[in-house]
Structure formats: C-alpha cells, structure tokens
Design a protein around this motif. Structure first.
Motif, short mmCIF file in Angstrom:
data_model
loop_
_atom_site.label_atom_id
_atom_site.label_comp_id
_atom_site.label_asym_id
_atom_site.label_seq_id
_atom_site.Cartn_x
_atom_site.Cartn_y
_atom_site.Cartn_z
N ASN A 22 0.82 -1.20 0.00
CA ASN A 22 0.00 0.00 0.00
C ASN A 22 0.85 1.25 0.00
N THR A 23 2.02 1.21 0.65
CA THR A 23 2.91 2.35 0.65
C THR A 23 3.34 2.70 -0.77
N GLU A 24 3.61 1.70 -1.56
CA GLU A 24 4.04 1.90 -2.93
C GLU A 24 2.87 2.09 -3.90
N ALA A 25 1.66 1.89 -3.42
CA ALA A 25 0.50 1.88 -4.31
C ALA A 25 -0.11 3.27 -4.51
N THR A 26 0.36 4.27 -3.81
CA THR A 26 -0.16 5.61 -4.01
C THR A 26 0.68 6.29 -5.07
N VAL A 27 0.03 6.66 -6.16
CA VAL A 27 0.75 7.23 -7.29
C VAL A 27 0.17 8.60 -7.62
N LEU A 49 -9.20 12.64 1.26
CA LEU A 49 -8.52 13.45 0.25
C LEU A 49 -8.69 14.91 0.65
N LYS A 50 -7.59 15.63 0.77
CA LYS A 50 -7.65 17.04 1.16
C LYS A 50 -6.66 17.83 0.32
N VAL A 51 -6.99 19.08 0.05
CA VAL A 51 -6.07 19.99 -0.63
C VAL A 51 -5.99 21.26 0.22
N TYR A 52 -4.76 21.68 0.51
CA TYR A 52 -4.51 22.89 1.29
C TYR A 52 -3.75 23.89 0.44
N ASP A 53 -3.99 25.18 0.68
CA ASP A 53 -3.20 26.20 0.01
C ASP A 53 -1.96 26.50 0.86
N SER A 54 -1.16 27.48 0.44
CA SER A 54 0.10 27.76 1.12
C SER A 54 -0.08 28.32 2.53
N GLU A 55 -1.28 28.76 2.85
CA GLU A 55 -1.55 29.27 4.20
C GLU A 55 -2.30 28.24 5.04
N ASP A 56 -2.23 26.97 4.64
CA ASP A 56 -2.87 25.85 5.33
C ASP A 56 -4.39 25.96 5.42
N TYR A 84 -0.14 24.50 -3.63
CA TYR A 84 -1.17 23.66 -3.06
C TYR A 84 -0.56 22.31 -2.68
N THR A 85 -1.07 21.74 -1.60
CA THR A 85 -0.62 20.42 -1.16
C THR A 85 -1.80 19.47 -1.13
N ILE A 86 -1.67 18.38 -1.88
CA ILE A 86 -2.68 17.33 -1.88
C ILE A 86 -2.27 16.33 -0.80
N VAL A 87 -3.21 16.00 0.08
CA VAL A 87 -2.94 15.06 1.17
C VAL A 87 -3.93 13.90 1.05
N VAL A 88 -3.39 12.69 1.02
CA VAL A 88 -4.20 11.47 0.97
C VAL A 88 -3.89 10.67 2.23
N VAL A 89 -4.93 10.32 2.98
CA VAL A 89 -4.74 9.59 4.23
C VAL A 89 -5.55 8.30 4.16
N ASP A 90 -4.88 7.17 4.42
CA ASP A 90 -5.58 5.90 4.53
C ASP A 90 -5.10 5.18 5.78
N GLY A 93 -1.15 5.14 6.08
CA GLY A 93 -0.27 6.30 6.14
C GLY A 93 -0.85 7.54 5.48
N THR A 94 0.02 8.53 5.35
CA THR A 94 -0.31 9.82 4.75
C THR A 94 0.63 10.04 3.58
N TYR A 95 0.05 10.46 2.45
CA TYR A 95 0.83 10.67 1.23
C TYR A 95 0.56 12.09 0.75
N LYS A 96 1.61 12.79 0.30
CA LYS A 96 1.48 14.20 -0.08
C LYS A 96 2.12 14.47 -1.43
N LYS A 97 1.55 15.45 -2.11
CA LYS A 97 2.11 15.95 -3.38
C LYS A 97 1.84 17.45 -3.41
N THR A 98 2.87 18.21 -3.77
CA THR A 98 2.74 19.66 -3.84
C THR A 98 2.67 20.10 -5.28
#
Length: 102
Positions: A22-27, A49-56, A84-90, A93-98
């Motif tokens: 699952n750690t490797e399965a988030t793309v 699934l969450k998206v935050y801007d630069s001011e959180d 923007y930061t995309i945050v995926v939580v399952d 764990g937590t996976y992020k992409k900026t």
C-alpha cells in the motif's frame, strides 16, 4: 506447535507485505496543471482526500469509503497562483504531493 509457529510467521509476512504494497501503491502523476492520484486501498477502509493552500487553508475535502481503487484528478488550470498540497490519508499512512500554480 511447529504448525502454530509457521502460521504465525506466515501471518506476519502477509501483514508486512500488505503494508508495504500500500505504501508503494499511491501514485501521483503530474501533467501540466493537473495531478492524477491513484491509490490501491487494500483495506477498503476510509480514504481522506484534502487539498490545502500555502496558508494551510482547506480548499478541498472528500472522504471515500469501501473502494479498493481510489482515483481522483485535481485540475489546477483555473486556480489562483499559489502552492497547493494534496494530502491522501488511509489506514496505512499519509501521502502528499505539492503543486505550484504560477
């Protein structure tokens, strides 16, 4: 007794393999101003699934429950200039992409 030990070892290996898979399965795949996210949700549990801007500040929020494959496309073509930061939580764990929008 030997059978119980073997079963215990097999169960531990299976749990480790699922967690590592699952750690490797988030793309995250970035194409221009879009980010495509794909998650293999082997536990079929809740995925946030969450998206935050630069001011959180939270600019997008979604919960998906029970799907084995979670796919989402984030289109930033008409977004304000920002980072923007995309945050995926399952369950695993937590996976992020900026993404920077210029």
């Amino acid at each position: 007794m030997k059978t119980v030990k073997n079963l215990t070892v097999a169960a531990a290996l299976l749990i480790s393999a699922i967690g590592m898979a699952n750690t490797e399965a988030t793309v995250f795949v970035k194409k221009g101003q879009k980010i495509m996210m794909n998650l293999l949700n082997v536990s079929k549990g809740k995925v946030l699934l969450k998206v935050y801007d630069s001011e959180d500040r939270l600019v997008f929020d979604e919960a998906i429950d029970g799907d084995i494959v979670v796919e989402k496309s984030f289109n930033f073509e008409k977004a304000f200039k920002d980072e923007y930061t995309i945050v995926v939580v399952d369950k695993f764990g937590t996976y992020k992409k900026t993404m920077e929008v210029r």
